[in-house]
Design an enzyme around this catalytic site. Structure first.
Site, mmCIF file in Angstrom:
data_model
loop_
_atom_site.group_PDB
_atom_site.id
_atom_site.type_symbol
_atom_site.label_atom_id
_atom_site.label_comp_id
_atom_site.label_asym_id
_atom_site.label_seq_id
_atom_site.Cartn_x
_atom_site.Cartn_y
_atom_site.Cartn_z
ATOM 1 N N SER A 165 38.281 25.951 41.561
ATOM 2 C CA SER A 165 39.045 25.841 40.323
ATOM 3 C C SER A 165 38.101 25.313 39.249
ATOM 4 O O SER A 165 37.471 24.267 39.447
ATOM 5 C CB SER A 165 40.200 24.856 40.500
ATOM 6 O OG SER A 165 40.990 25.255 41.586
ATOM 7 N N CYS A 200 47.979 20.917 41.860
ATOM 8 C CA CYS A 200 46.743 21.527 42.366
ATOM 9 C C CYS A 200 46.191 20.723 43.540
ATOM 10 O O CYS A 200 46.227 19.496 43.531
ATOM 11 C CB CYS A 200 45.699 21.606 41.253
ATOM 12 S SG CYS A 200 44.157 22.333 41.842
ATOM 13 N N ASP A 242 48.177 25.686 41.923
ATOM 14 C CA ASP A 242 46.851 26.215 42.243
ATOM 15 C C ASP A 242 46.469 25.471 43.523
ATOM 16 O O ASP A 242 45.863 24.412 43.471
ATOM 17 C CB ASP A 242 45.888 25.880 41.094
ATOM 18 C CG ASP A 242 44.474 26.378 41.342
ATOM 19 O OD1 ASP A 242 44.292 27.245 42.207
ATOM 20 O OD2 ASP A 242 43.551 25.894 40.655
ATOM 21 N N TRP A 277 45.347 25.410 47.838
ATOM 22 C CA TRP A 277 44.562 26.133 48.831
ATOM 23 C C TRP A 277 44.544 25.401 50.152
ATOM 24 O O TRP A 277 44.964 24.260 50.208
ATOM 25 C CB TRP A 277 43.138 26.339 48.312
ATOM 26 C CG TRP A 277 42.400 25.077 48.013
ATOM 27 C CD1 TRP A 277 41.697 24.309 48.894
ATOM 28 C CD2 TRP A 277 42.266 24.411 46.746
ATOM 29 N NE1 TRP A 277 41.148 23.244 48.268
ATOM 30 C CE2 TRP A 277 41.483 23.263 46.949
ATOM 31 C CE3 TRP A 277 42.767 24.671 45.472
ATOM 32 C CZ2 TRP A 277 41.167 22.369 45.928
ATOM 33 C CZ3 TRP A 277 42.445 23.787 44.465
ATOM 34 C CH2 TRP A 277 41.636 22.648 44.684
HETATM 35 C C1 FAD Z 1 41.853 29.272 44.711
HETATM 36 C C2 FAD Z 1 40.989 28.213 45.349
HETATM 37 C C3 FAD Z 1 40.516 27.167 44.600
HETATM 38 C C4 FAD Z 1 39.726 26.184 45.185
HETATM 39 N N1 FAD Z 1 39.254 25.156 44.420
HETATM 40 C C5 FAD Z 1 38.495 24.208 44.977
HETATM 41 C C6 FAD Z 1 37.980 23.119 44.184
HETATM 42 O O1 FAD Z 1 38.209 23.030 42.979
HETATM 43 N N2 FAD Z 1 37.225 22.187 44.806
HETATM 44 C C7 FAD Z 1 36.946 22.249 46.149
HETATM 45 O O2 FAD Z 1 36.254 21.367 46.646
HETATM 46 N N3 FAD Z 1 37.417 23.261 46.898
HETATM 47 C C8 FAD Z 1 38.159 24.246 46.353
HETATM 48 N N4 FAD Z 1 38.601 25.285 47.129
HETATM 49 C C9 FAD Z 1 38.152 25.372 48.535
HETATM 50 C C10 FAD Z 1 36.804 26.134 48.596
HETATM 51 O O3 FAD Z 1 36.980 27.490 48.248
HETATM 52 C C11 FAD Z 1 36.172 26.119 49.988
HETATM 53 O O4 FAD Z 1 37.110 26.594 50.912
HETATM 54 C C12 FAD Z 1 35.698 24.756 50.413
HETATM 55 O O5 FAD Z 1 34.754 24.275 49.477
HETATM 56 C C13 FAD Z 1 35.031 24.819 51.774
HETATM 57 O O6 FAD Z 1 33.986 25.752 51.745
HETATM 58 P P1 FAD Z 1 32.736 25.675 52.740
HETATM 59 O O7 FAD Z 1 32.047 26.998 52.731
HETATM 60 O O8 FAD Z 1 31.904 24.484 52.456
HETATM 61 O O9 FAD Z 1 33.427 25.473 54.137
HETATM 62 P P2 FAD Z 1 33.666 26.564 55.281
HETATM 63 O O10 FAD Z 1 32.452 26.756 56.069
HETATM 64 O O11 FAD Z 1 34.247 27.757 54.663
HETATM 65 O O12 FAD Z 1 34.750 25.817 56.146
HETATM 66 C C14 FAD Z 1 36.019 25.568 55.603
HETATM 67 C C15 FAD Z 1 37.028 25.272 56.693
HETATM 68 O O13 FAD Z 1 37.161 26.411 57.546
HETATM 69 C C16 FAD Z 1 37.361 25.997 58.883
HETATM 70 N N5 FAD Z 1 36.220 26.456 59.702
HETATM 71 C C17 FAD Z 1 35.065 26.965 59.269
HETATM 72 N N6 FAD Z 1 34.268 27.291 60.317
HETATM 73 C C18 FAD Z 1 34.943 26.955 61.423
HETATM 74 C C19 FAD Z 1 34.659 27.068 62.806
HETATM 75 N N7 FAD Z 1 33.525 27.573 63.281
HETATM 76 N N8 FAD Z 1 35.596 26.643 63.673
HETATM 77 C C20 FAD Z 1 36.766 26.149 63.236
HETATM 78 N N9 FAD Z 1 37.100 26.021 61.933
HETATM 79 C C21 FAD Z 1 36.199 26.426 61.047
HETATM 80 C C22 FAD Z 1 37.421 24.496 58.858
HETATM 81 O O14 FAD Z 1 38.759 24.124 58.711
HETATM 82 C C23 FAD Z 1 36.666 24.139 57.617
HETATM 83 O O15 FAD Z 1 37.081 22.899 57.106
HETATM 84 C C24 FAD Z 1 39.399 26.262 46.557
HETATM 85 C C25 FAD Z 1 39.896 27.321 47.312
HETATM 86 C C26 FAD Z 1 40.667 28.299 46.721
HETATM 87 C C27 FAD Z 1 41.184 29.431 47.559
HETATM 88 C C1 FMN Z 2 45.061 30.746 47.186
HETATM 89 C C2 FMN Z 2 45.835 31.235 48.373
HETATM 90 C C3 FMN Z 2 47.166 31.630 48.220
HETATM 91 C C4 FMN Z 2 47.921 32.055 49.320
HETATM 92 N N1 FMN Z 2 49.239 32.399 49.151
HETATM 93 C C5 FMN Z 2 49.973 32.730 50.227
HETATM 94 C C6 FMN Z 2 51.383 33.009 50.090
HETATM 95 O O1 FMN Z 2 51.967 32.985 49.004
HETATM 96 N N2 FMN Z 2 52.077 33.327 51.205
HETATM 97 C C7 FMN Z 2 51.496 33.392 52.431
HETATM 98 O O2 FMN Z 2 52.188 33.670 53.410
HETATM 99 N N3 FMN Z 2 50.169 33.133 52.590
HETATM 100 C C8 FMN Z 2 49.397 32.804 51.531
HETATM 101 N N4 FMN Z 2 48.063 32.527 51.684
HETATM 102 C C9 FMN Z 2 47.432 32.627 53.016
HETATM 103 C C10 FMN Z 2 46.618 33.938 53.200
HETATM 104 O O3 FMN Z 2 47.447 35.058 53.194
HETATM 105 C C11 FMN Z 2 45.912 33.856 54.550
HETATM 106 O O4 FMN Z 2 44.970 32.812 54.497
HETATM 107 C C12 FMN Z 2 45.217 35.144 54.968
HETATM 108 O O5 FMN Z 2 44.626 34.951 56.227
HETATM 109 C C13 FMN Z 2 44.143 35.593 54.009
HETATM 110 O O6 FMN Z 2 43.684 36.860 54.425
HETATM 111 P P1 FMN Z 2 42.386 37.564 53.824
HETATM 112 O O7 FMN Z 2 41.203 36.777 54.328
HETATM 113 O O8 FMN Z 2 42.390 38.932 54.382
HETATM 114 O O9 FMN Z 2 42.460 37.560 52.344
HETATM 115 C C14 FMN Z 2 47.309 32.112 50.602
HETATM 116 C C15 FMN Z 2 45.966 31.726 50.751
HETATM 117 C C16 FMN Z 2 45.228 31.293 49.651
HETATM 118 C C17 FMN Z 2 43.790 30.885 49.858
#
Ligand code: FAD
Ligand code: FMN
Ligand code: NAP
Length: 806
Positions: free
Chosen positions: A566, A759, A804, A806
């Site tokens: 975000s 959020c 917003d 996640w």
């Molecule tokens: C719309 C949106 C907005 C976001 N905004 C923010 C923000 O403003 N600030 C912020 O800090 N984050 C935000 N996030 C989250 C961010 O996108 C990342 O998911 C987060 O930073 C983790 O990323 P990473 O690659 O470091 O971790 P990843 O490696 O992707 O791991 C994330 C999680 O996945 C699972 N995972 C991964 N690998 C394994 C494994 N081998 N076994 C089991 N579980 C596993 C664990 O639960 C782990 O904690 C946002 C996400 C979305 C969808």
């Molecule tokens: C920002 C965000 C919004 C989501 N909104 C919904 C939702 O409204 N309803 C739902 O059932 N799942 C929701 N999900 C869960 C996703 O559908 C689920 O994580 C799915 O595995 C993502 O599939 P993809 O990796 O193919 O995109 C949301 C996930 C994220 C990260």
């Protein structure tokens, strides 16, 4: 007071054939079906502040005034409405809300206004709009269209697919397939499941399968798919029960009242269609698995026959993979029965051919070393920058926000001024990560590829419908470092597939057991957050898995996905500087020696350390190829693209706003508040802004503490920060507790039509805040809990309540 509703529809559905981009900034993504509702009181004179649901971005729409059964006739065109809609129209005509989308692709505005009392100005306005529409529809025929750089075929890009047929039936015929598996996916899971179904259908049942991206086809001849073929849908849900970006057009078409099929038949047009459906969702969201549920309903209504049950996977419960595995067995049984298929022993057949190229070295100019596409390989990449083509952005500044030994939270400022990227306060930025060196080494080592990591290979699809998920020729090292999600959770099905290639009997037996026994797998693999290389190292006690075909790894491991953040800056204050607020993912796990480390955030941490003077950073022992392929990321650059969101400030800055953002949930609210501060400095009147922020301790993770004080200096009593420090007292104090303490004030602000924003954590916090707000309304307004919940739902539907999470 009576309320009117009007519906706003994105222009793209009507122009399906003209391939308007399924653009993420169309605000109808938040809508009920194709419509986004605006609500306003039924009064003769209406002022803008009483209207909810007006989008502040993404204003490419058809306006349809619609009679609402509950409220009676439509509202005639009002002077107010004319002014408001014009200002929106003007803005989007003048500039694309997203310069990263080619303006040549942006459909013009079309306004159909019924029940309107037209005066001279209306007529002029409509004539201008009509001219715009005609101009758009004749684009390329009577006036020039700027060449889209995407005409260079890039893997996975829309243009790479441009020459291909969009006709499903033709595609099935020409490729000799009898099973097509469509996916609607944002972050790759549904796409991965679709590939796995395709693979299994072929290897176990001899089905001729193909995987298809929903946005690559038209759907109007779904009615012509012969009854001896099968169509599968694997669909993820996003936002408020909405489709993924690549499924928007399909969803609009199939759920529309009367989809226009090729036969022209309206009575059960899909009576010949046999389909299978699986949904991916998360039960912590209000509209759980809405996509698969709604698509299934629509298909049934249109006369299609589903084979087996419609499956639902739940990310919220952490059971997605197991839900998928449990669903697919009876599904295959039902498909086999329906189509008269015989199950055979599954034999691994590679989808990709790997050719080692002695004629090339890693220094050859045509070899990809991690560049995402040809433009990046050839030189200075040009826009449009988007999910297929990131912009390599310089990080201008980065610093630590926490004051803690073992937790990190990064503030990073990313400069997009060298690109045509734009953003609006509340949007998301995607970071394209690089895998950590240690994990790349571990992976190459266990698959016995370490010695030839820099060998150049070409990867070719062995069948016409398969797509290579990265550009080639390339090297093993580049694929593993830049393109494969090598650290992700391991799929039990993939583990079972690898058993056939085990280095010894003991390892084979162990892997087979893990593949077959879900509880055993959970205890050994899931709880330890093992990735594939770590798991195989443990299973074979370090013996290399030299027999695993590289094609099996490409097929079984998903593409490395960008991570979304975000945006925590204000586009008004810094139109070309995007900041993020990212907590570094690090989890200690009982039974595991080293903590689990997230991919993207630890990479960002290394970038931050490098920027702040560490020549070769290795935070917590992790190292990265920080300078990127061919040193193209040198000088602290990171590949990014921007995704537009619906999470937006009210268009009227005098409206009060209530923001709930514990932890990193505060990110977009920093942007909101800085925007209001800037507006105030420019002399604008701004409404009250109240931020509920929660963290563990005031001394440890109180982000942006100083900045809030500075904002207060400017906004005075128009800004209030309410804190909840969860670990400072004997009892946990969370933002929702603070909210409850302010019931009266919150109710009064909502009476003034305050916008309410949440959020951060979707699983617990967002739900609890939702429930707390309903309780506040019930208590303060003396209404039942169910009535209060209904009001909160209405607030969501009209965008007065935005999330917003996640
Ligand atoms: C719309 C949106 C907005 C976001 N905004 C923010 C923000 O403003 N600030 C912020 O800090 N984050 C935000 N996030 C989250 C961010 O996108 C990342 O998911 C987060 O930073 C983790 O990323 P990473 O690659 O470091 O971790 P990843 O490696 O992707 O791991 C994330 C999680 O996945 C699972 N995972 C991964 N690998 C394994 C494994 N081998 N076994 C089991 N579980 C596993 C664990 O639960 C782990 O904690 C946002 C996400 C979305 C969808
Ligand atoms: C920002 C965000 C919004 C989501 N909104 C919904 C939702 O409204 N309803 C739902 O059932 N799942 C929701 N999900 C869960 C996703 O559908 C689920 O994580 C799915 O595995 C993502 O599939 P993809 O990796 O193919 O995109 C949301 C996930 C994220 C990260
Ligand atoms: N899925 C989950 O269960 C979950 C929970 C939290 C965070 N997350 C995710 O973890 C990542 C990092 O989080 P973060 O560092 O930003 O936040 P964080 O530091 O983990 O949490 C911020 C504050 O929120 C509090 N909190 C915990 N549970 C809460 C609840 N149910 N309601 C309201 N407040 C609650 C925390 O208190 P205490 O820690 O003292 O309890 C802390 O004071 C984010 O991606 C976030 O979405 C997930």
């Amino acid at each position: 007071m009576r309320w009117y509703e009007c519906a706003v529809r994105a222009a793209s559905s009507g122009e399906r054939r003209s391939r308007a981009p399924s653009n993420p900034y169309c605000f109808n993504r938040r809508s009920d079906r194709t419509y986004s509702r605006l609500t306003f009181p039924a009064a003769d004179s209406i002022d803008e502040s009483s209207v909810t649901g007006i989008p502040s971005v993404g204003v490419l729409f058809t306006v349809v005034y619609k009679a609402d059964a509950r409220t009676g006739p439509c509202l005639p065109l009002r002077p107010w409405w004319r002014v408001t809609s014009l200002s929106h129209l003007g803005r989007s005509q003048a500039q694309s809300p997203n310069a990263s989308v080619p303006t040549s692709n942006v459909p013009p505005l079309v306004a159909i206004v019924t029940m309107a009392e037209l005066d001279a100005l209306d007529v002029i306005v409509l004539a201008v709009i009509l001219l715009g529409t005609v101009a758009y529809l004749t684009k390329g025929k009577y006036w020039g269209v700027k060449k889209d750089p995407y005409t260079t075929p890039l893997p996975g890009s829309a243009a790479a697919k441009a020459g291909r047929t969009r006709n499903i039936v033709e595609k099935l015929e020409e490729s000799g397939k009898n099973c097509i598996i469509f996916y609607g996916s944002q972050t790759g899971t549904a796409e991965d499941y679709a590939s796995r179904l395709a693979k299994e259908g072929k290897s176990r049942f001899g089905l001729e399968t193909m995987v298809a991206d929903l946005e690559d086809y038209d759907y109007d001849n779904l009615d012509a798919v012969p009854s001896d073929k099968i169509v599968m849908f694997v669909l993820a849900t996003y936002g408020e029960g909405e489709p993924t970006d690549n499924a928007v057009e399909f969803y609009e078409f199939i759920t529309s009242e009367n989809p226009d099929f090729s036969s022209g038949e309206t009575e059960k047009p899909l009576k010949n269609l046999h389909y299978v459906a699986f949904g991916l969702g998360n039960n912590t969201y209000e509209h759980y698995n809405a996509m698969v549920r709604n698509v299934d309903k629509a298909l049934q209504r249109l006369g299609a026959s589903r084979i087996g049950e419609a499956g639902e996977g739940d990310d919220g419960a952490g059971t997605m993979e197991e839900d998928f595995l449990a669903w697919k067995e009876p599904m295959w049984e039902a498909v086999a029965k329906k189509m008269g298929l015989q199950e055979r022993e599954a034999i691994y057949e590679p989808i990709f051919g790997i050719v080692e190229r002695d004629d090339l070295t890693r220094d050859s100019p045509e070899v990809y070393l991690g560049e995402p596409n040809k433009m990046h390989l050839d030189g200075e990449p040009k826009g449009p920058f988007n999910a297929h083509n990131p912009y390599t952005a310089p990080i201008q500044k980065s610093y630590e926000l926490f004051n803690s030994k073992d937790r990190n939270c990064l503030h990073m400022e990313i400069d997009i001024s060298g690109s045509n990227l734009t953003y609006q306060t509340g949007d998301h930025i995607a970071i394209w990560p690089t895998n950590a060196g240690q994990e790349v080494d571990r992976f190459l080592n266990i698959f016995d590829l370490a010695d030839k990591r820099h060998t150049v290979i070409s990867v070719k699809p062995l069948e016409p419908t398969a797509k290579v998920p990265f550009p080639t020729p390339t090297t093993y090292d580049a694929i593993v470092r830049y393109h494969m999600e090598i650290c992700a959770p391991v799929s039990r099905q993939f583990v079972a597939t690898l058993a056939a290639f085990a280095p010894d009997d003991e390892s084979r037996a162990e892997l087979t057991k893990l593949g077959n026994d879900k509880d055993y797998f959970h205890s050994k693999v899931t709880t330890q957050y093992l990735n594939i290389a770590r798991l195989l190292e443990i299973v074979s006690k370090g013996k290399k898995w030299s027999n695993v075909p590289f094609s099996a790894l490409i097929e079984g491991i998903t593409k490395l996905q960008p991570r979304y953040y975000s945006i925590s800056s204000s586009s008004l204050e810094h139109p070309k500087l995007v900041s993020i607020t990212a907590v570094v993912e690090s989890q200690a796990l009982p039974g595991r020696e080293d903590p689990f480390k997230g991919v993207a955030t630890n990479y960002l941490l290394a970038l931050k350390e490098k920027q702040n003077g560490d020549a070769s950073p290795s935070p917590y022992g992790l190292t990265y190829e920080i300078t990127g392929p061919r040193n193209k990321y040198d000088g602290i650059h990171v590949p990014v693209h921007i995704r537009h969101s619906n999470f937006k400030l009210p268009s009227d800055p005098t409206r009060p706003i209530i923001m709930i953002g514990p932890g990193t949930g505060v990110a977009p609210f920093r942007g909101f508040i800085r925007e209001r501060k800037k507006l105030a400095e420019n002399g604008q009147t701004v409404g009250k802004s109240i931020l509920f922020f929660g963290c563990r301790r005031s001394t440890e993770d109180f982000m942006y503490q100083k900045e809030w004080e500075e904002v207060k200096q400017v906004l005075g009593d128009k800004f209030e920060l309410v804190t909840a420090f969860s670990r400072e007292g004997s009892k946990k104090v969370y933002v929702q507790h603070r909210l409850k303490e302010r019931s009266k004030e919150i109710n009064a602000l909502l009476d003034q039509k305050a916008f309410f924003y949440v959020c951060g954590d979707a699983a617990n916090m967002a739900r609890e805040v939702n429930a707390t707000l309903a309780q506040i309304l019930a208590d303060e307004r003396g209404i039942s809990k169910s009535k209060a919940e209904e009001i909160v739902k209405q607030m969501r539907a009209s965008n007065q309540y935005q999330e917003d999470v996640w």
